[in-house]
Design a protein around this motif. Structure first.
Motif, PDB file in Angstrom:
ATOM      1  N   LYS A 311      12.434 -30.225 -30.197  1.00 47.59           N
ATOM      2  CA  LYS A 311      12.329 -31.495 -30.916  1.00 47.59           C
ATOM      3  C   LYS A 311      12.263 -31.280 -32.422  1.00 47.59           C
ATOM      4  O   LYS A 311      11.965 -32.195 -33.184  1.00 47.59           O
ATOM      5  CB  LYS A 311      11.071 -32.254 -30.467  1.00 47.59           C
ATOM      6  CG  LYS A 311      11.062 -32.693 -29.014  1.00 47.59           C
ATOM      7  CD  LYS A 311      12.036 -33.843 -28.773  1.00 47.59           C
ATOM      8  CE  LYS A 311      11.963 -34.344 -27.333  1.00 47.59           C
ATOM      9  NZ  LYS A 311      12.946 -35.421 -27.084  1.00 47.59           N
ATOM     10  N   ASN A 312      12.531 -30.059 -32.853  1.00 52.00           N
ATOM     11  CA  ASN A 312      12.373 -29.681 -34.252  1.00 52.00           C
ATOM     12  C   ASN A 312      13.696 -29.899 -34.999  1.00 52.00           C
ATOM     13  O   ASN A 312      14.678 -29.198 -34.762  1.00 52.00           O
ATOM     14  CB  ASN A 312      11.942 -28.210 -34.327  1.00 52.00           C
ATOM     15  CG  ASN A 312      11.424 -27.818 -35.678  1.00 52.00           C
ATOM     16  OD1 ASN A 312      12.088 -27.998 -36.683  1.00 52.00           O
ATOM     17  ND2 ASN A 312      10.223 -27.242 -35.697  1.00 52.00           N
ATOM     18  N   ILE A 313      13.701 -30.871 -35.907  1.00 56.65           N
ATOM     19  CA  ILE A 313      14.954 -31.294 -36.536  1.00 56.65           C
ATOM     20  C   ILE A 313      15.642 -30.169 -37.319  1.00 56.65           C
ATOM     21  O   ILE A 313      16.833 -29.884 -37.081  1.00 56.65           O
ATOM     22  CB  ILE A 313      14.725 -32.532 -37.440  1.00 56.65           C
ATOM     23  CG1 ILE A 313      14.219 -33.711 -36.597  1.00 56.65           C
ATOM     24  CG2 ILE A 313      16.009 -32.929 -38.157  1.00 56.65           C
ATOM     25  CD1 ILE A 313      13.648 -34.861 -37.407  1.00 56.65           C
ATOM     26  N   PRO A 314      14.962 -29.488 -38.250  1.00 54.72           N
ATOM     27  CA  PRO A 314      15.663 -28.409 -38.984  1.00 54.72           C
ATOM     28  C   PRO A 314      16.161 -27.296 -38.077  1.00 54.72           C
ATOM     29  O   PRO A 314      17.253 -26.761 -38.296  1.00 54.72           O
ATOM     30  CB  PRO A 314      14.583 -27.891 -39.949  1.00 54.72           C
ATOM     31  CG  PRO A 314      13.609 -29.002 -40.098  1.00 54.72           C
ATOM     32  CD  PRO A 314      13.590 -29.683 -38.770  1.00 54.72           C
ATOM     33  N   LEU A 480      14.046 -35.363 -46.821  1.00 53.73           N
ATOM     34  CA  LEU A 480      15.441 -34.967 -46.576  1.00 53.73           C
ATOM     35  C   LEU A 480      15.752 -33.604 -47.198  1.00 53.73           C
ATOM     36  O   LEU A 480      16.380 -32.746 -46.570  1.00 53.73           O
ATOM     37  CB  LEU A 480      16.386 -36.037 -47.141  1.00 53.73           C
ATOM     38  CG  LEU A 480      17.875 -35.850 -46.849  1.00 53.73           C
ATOM     39  CD1 LEU A 480      18.161 -35.998 -45.358  1.00 53.73           C
ATOM     40  CD2 LEU A 480      18.716 -36.838 -47.655  1.00 53.73           C
ATOM     41  N   ILE A 481      15.276 -33.397 -48.423  1.00 54.30           N
ATOM     42  CA  ILE A 481      15.523 -32.110 -49.087  1.00 54.30           C
ATOM     43  C   ILE A 481      14.853 -30.984 -48.313  1.00 54.30           C
ATOM     44  O   ILE A 481      15.450 -29.933 -48.053  1.00 54.30           O
ATOM     45  CB  ILE A 481      15.006 -32.136 -50.544  1.00 54.30           C
ATOM     46  CG1 ILE A 481      15.760 -33.168 -51.379  1.00 54.30           C
ATOM     47  CG2 ILE A 481      15.156 -30.747 -51.183  1.00 54.30           C
ATOM     48  CD1 ILE A 481      15.116 -33.460 -52.728  1.00 54.30           C
ATOM     49  N   ALA A 482      13.578 -31.197 -47.937  1.00 52.35           N
ATOM     50  CA  ALA A 482      12.841 -30.160 -47.196  1.00 52.35           C
ATOM     51  C   ALA A 482      13.491 -29.870 -45.855  1.00 52.35           C
ATOM     52  O   ALA A 482      13.522 -28.717 -45.402  1.00 52.35           O
ATOM     53  CB  ALA A 482      11.391 -30.600 -46.997  1.00 52.35           C
ATOM     54  N   LEU A 483      14.042 -30.902 -45.210  1.00 60.95           N
ATOM     55  CA  LEU A 483      14.743 -30.720 -43.937  1.00 60.95           C
ATOM     56  C   LEU A 483      15.875 -29.694 -44.100  1.00 60.95           C
ATOM     57  O   LEU A 483      16.000 -28.744 -43.318  1.00 60.95           O
ATOM     58  CB  LEU A 483      15.307 -32.069 -43.471  1.00 60.95           C
ATOM     59  CG  LEU A 483      15.938 -32.190 -42.086  1.00 60.95           C
ATOM     60  CD1 LEU A 483      16.053 -33.663 -41.695  1.00 60.95           C
ATOM     61  CD2 LEU A 483      17.315 -31.554 -41.993  1.00 60.95           C
ATOM     62  N   ILE A 488      18.374 -24.189 -43.712  1.00 63.33           N
ATOM     63  CA  ILE A 488      18.970 -23.004 -44.336  1.00 63.33           C
ATOM     64  C   ILE A 488      18.151 -21.757 -44.015  1.00 63.33           C
ATOM     65  O   ILE A 488      18.693 -20.689 -43.708  1.00 63.33           O
ATOM     66  CB  ILE A 488      19.083 -23.223 -45.864  1.00 63.33           C
ATOM     67  CG1 ILE A 488      20.116 -24.316 -46.155  1.00 63.33           C
ATOM     68  CG2 ILE A 488      19.450 -21.924 -46.587  1.00 63.33           C
ATOM     69  CD1 ILE A 488      20.000 -24.923 -47.552  1.00 63.33           C
ATOM     70  N   PHE A 489      16.827 -21.891 -44.077  1.00 61.97           N
ATOM     71  CA  PHE A 489      15.942 -20.768 -43.762  1.00 61.97           C
ATOM     72  C   PHE A 489      16.153 -20.291 -42.323  1.00 61.97           C
ATOM     73  O   PHE A 489      16.268 -19.093 -42.063  1.00 61.97           O
ATOM     74  CB  PHE A 489      14.486 -21.198 -43.970  1.00 61.97           C
ATOM     75  CG  PHE A 489      13.472 -20.222 -43.429  1.00 61.97           C
ATOM     76  CD1 PHE A 489      13.244 -19.013 -44.065  1.00 61.97           C
ATOM     77  CD2 PHE A 489      12.758 -20.508 -42.280  1.00 61.97           C
ATOM     78  CE1 PHE A 489      12.314 -18.104 -43.563  1.00 61.97           C
ATOM     79  CE2 PHE A 489      11.825 -19.614 -41.768  1.00 61.97           C
ATOM     80  CZ  PHE A 489      11.604 -18.408 -42.416  1.00 61.97           C
ATOM     81  N   CYS A 490      16.206 -21.239 -41.381  1.00 62.88           N
ATOM     82  CA  CYS A 490      16.411 -20.890 -39.959  1.00 62.88           C
ATOM     83  C   CYS A 490      17.726 -20.142 -39.760  1.00 62.88           C
ATOM     84  O   CYS A 490      17.790 -19.159 -39.008  1.00 62.88           O
ATOM     85  CB  CYS A 490      16.421 -22.154 -39.095  1.00 62.88           C
ATOM     86  SG  CYS A 490      14.822 -22.940 -38.926  1.00 62.88           S
ATOM     87  N   PHE A 498      18.738 -11.705 -45.501  1.00 60.10           N
ATOM     88  CA  PHE A 498      17.695 -12.119 -46.440  1.00 60.10           C
ATOM     89  C   PHE A 498      18.220 -13.311 -47.252  1.00 60.10           C
ATOM     90  O   PHE A 498      19.155 -13.167 -48.030  1.00 60.10           O
ATOM     91  CB  PHE A 498      17.313 -10.965 -47.371  1.00 60.10           C
ATOM     92  CG  PHE A 498      16.550  -9.861 -46.686  1.00 60.10           C
ATOM     93  CD1 PHE A 498      15.329 -10.107 -46.084  1.00 60.10           C
ATOM     94  CD2 PHE A 498      17.069  -8.571 -46.634  1.00 60.10           C
ATOM     95  CE1 PHE A 498      14.625  -9.086 -45.447  1.00 60.10           C
ATOM     96  CE2 PHE A 498      16.369  -7.540 -46.007  1.00 60.10           C
ATOM     97  CZ  PHE A 498      15.136  -7.809 -45.406  1.00 60.10           C
ATOM     98  N   SER A 499      17.568 -14.454 -47.086  1.00 62.25           N
ATOM     99  CA  SER A 499      18.068 -15.691 -47.705  1.00 62.25           C
ATOM    100  C   SER A 499      17.575 -15.926 -49.126  1.00 62.25           C
ATOM    101  O   SER A 499      18.076 -16.824 -49.801  1.00 62.25           O
ATOM    102  CB  SER A 499      17.672 -16.897 -46.845  1.00 62.25           C
ATOM    103  OG  SER A 499      18.292 -16.850 -45.583  1.00 62.25           O
TER     104      SER A 499
END
Length: 543
Positions: A311-314, A480-483, A488-490, A498-499
């Protein structure tokens, strides 16, 4: 973080077998098989942002296998490592803590470093006091006049974040006029000086290292122009602000200590709008609205850390991107915004994503043999519907799209139906791309093939996500930005890269400094390859 080649995982191999079946499916058939498909493939964040990912070439089994990949790559512990302040930016030996910048009141994660918490609170207090003095006309320039214009001098994250947010939140702007100076094309400075009065302008110089060529070049010429008017160096204290990790260089430039705002090495440039690098945002929309921006991001941070992956959107959006990029070989993603105020949003995401995940070396220091970062591009609807959408509908490329639209508009035009027409286009395009019209069912039928109908055929089956946002306000924009940051991190974690460094960017900067020296001397260039030497010498001939 776990350092594993994703292609060697059991999950990746299972996904590849699964892909061979799913690649034949059409989105419209997936809807016919599942009457509850929208319910099963959509999520709502705080009743403010609805994300519909039902129009994708995925099944419940696809999601299950993708989640298995996330678990096998130990995504959960990677997320915790970031939130708890571990040095996950290994190549620079730094923590990655932009999430700490917006964790103001809630303690949904444990950051043991109390010094960092205290530093953030102290900096926010300084930003509040300073911004309110400017907005309320208490801060005066060297001639005794109040400030009317703000010029943000920076590039990359010091430019795109503040530019995007301030434009997106135009309805919340106060009296101050905001300008941005980033590129080292002299045209930008010439045009800027036509718009501002030096004695009523505040110049914010934002550079993490305070060595960035473009930023310092622009800052130095602005300082020179300012001193032509103000004469005395001491007058700079009324008009120049420095935002950097490097206090010594800021002070050496001539900026007073009280006008220095600290950046920390655990905040990457492209994640810095939440810090003092967002000072121009605060000056544009006010401190209270900036706190709402932080609150929206913080609530998304909590969702990302606490919500199960299914259920995790990002997490889900990251996995779907990996699915297309690595199995369908789509390579690009388009971000289409149906709101003029969000016109810089795709550019911001372009930098955030491509600078983060544009890597070809994995965490084991091996060359990758899979796709890492996607090419991010986009535009505003409905403009782009009359340009590159032709290729989306009838071209030969698979290009997954994110469609973003606010339900509420701040600008109803004389009671017209502008916004309804905008929304109708948003809904129409997501439907048309997914389902197509399929006028020609049998290409072997000569009568059908010879008719003009064939040229109007749209096959559909082009995947897309829809983002319906109640309205573009500070809280929702922060979410929205944090999403997208977490998405991107995931991707970086799962793709074993390494991101949070950008050595490719640094390499280009280094070469430009070398070439600048060559351009300034009078000798024929012989330092480089035949092409570069010839180009430089051609320039020197006509300089």
């Amino acid at each position: 973080m776990k350092n594993t080649n994703p292609k060697n995982t059991v999950s990746w191999k299972n996904l590849f077998k699964h892909y061979k079946k799913v690649k034949k499916y059409h989105i419209k058939d997936l809807f016919l098989k599942d009457i509850n498909r929208f319910k099963n493939f959509s999520l709502c964040f705080k009743k403010k942002i609805l994300i519909d990912f039902s129009k994708n070439r995925i099944t419940q089994n696809t999601i299950k296998k993708l989640l298995s990949l996330a678990n096998e790559m130990d995504l959960k512990n990677a997320i915790r490592s970031m939130y708890f302040g571990k040095k996950i930016n290994k190549t620079e030996n730094r923590a990655v803590l932009h999430v700490a910048l917006r964790n103001l009141k809630s303690n949904f994660y444990v950051l043991k470093n109390l010094k960092i918490k205290f530093s953030i609170k102290k900096m926010l207090k300084k930003i509040k006091i300073f911004s309110e003095s400017i907005i309320n006309k208490k801060w005066l320039g060297y001639t005794g006049k109040y400030i009317t214009d703000i010029v943000n001098i920076g590039i990359g994250g010091s430019h795109l974040g503040p530019l995007m947010v301030s434009k997106a939140l135009t309805p919340f702007k106060n009296r101050l006029k905001l300008h941005f100076l980033s590129n080292i094309d002299g045209t930008n400075i010439k045009e800027l000086l036509k718009k501002v009065k030096i004695d009523q302008t505040l110049f914010i110089i934002c550079s993490k290292t305070f060595t960035t060529q473009e930023t310092l070049t622009n800052a130095k010429i602005i300082k020179k122009i300012f001193l032509k008017h103000a004469i005395l160096k001491k007058n700079m204290k009324y008009h120049f602000i420095g935002i950097s990790e490097n206090e010594k260089k800021v002070l050496k430039f001539g900026i007073e200590k009280k006008n220095f705002f600290k950046l920390w090495n655990w905040v990457g440039g492209r994640y810095s709008l939440w810090s003092a690098a967002g000072l121009s945002i605060v000056l544009s929309i006010g401190f209270k609205n900036f706190l709402l921006l932080l609150k929206g991001a913080s609530d998304m941070d909590k969702h990302f850390l606490k919500t199960p992956f299914k259920k995790n959107i990002p997490v889900l959006l990251a996995l779907i991107s990996i699915w297309y990029n690595n199995f369908f070989k789509s390579e690009t993603e388009a971000v289409i915004v149906y709101d003029e105020y969000l016109s810089h949003f795709y550019e911001y995401l372009q930098q955030s994503s491509m600078e983060s995940n544009g890597k070809n070396i994995d965490r084991n220091m091996n060359l990758v043999n899979w796709q890492t970062g996607s090419i991010i591009w986009g535009s505003t609807g409905t403009n782009c519907q009359h340009s590159f959408f032709q290729l989306l509908h009838q071209g030969t490329k698979l290009i997954p799209c994110d469609f973003i639209v606010p339900i509420k508009t701040y600008n109803s035009v004389f009671n017209s139906d502008h916004h309804l027409k905008l929304l109708s286009n948003f809904f129409a395009q997501t439907k048309a791309l997914s389902f197509g019209n399929n006028n020609i069912k049998n290409f072997k039928n000569k009568k059908e093939v010879n008719s003009n109908k064939i040229f109007k055929n749209c096959f559909g089956n082009q995947p897309n996500n829809s983002f319906l946002i109640t309205e573009i306000n500070p809280y929702n924009l922060g979410s929205l930005i944090a999403l997208y940051e977490h998405k991107i991190f995931c991707q970086g974690v799962i793709l074993n890269i390494f991101s949070f460094d950008q050595w490719g960017v640094e390499y280009g900067k280094k070469i430009s400094v070398e070439i600048l020296k060559v351009l300034k001397n009078k000798y024929k260039c012989k330092n480089y390859d035949n092409s570069t030497n010839s180009l430089i010498n051609f320039f020197k001939k006509f300089k």
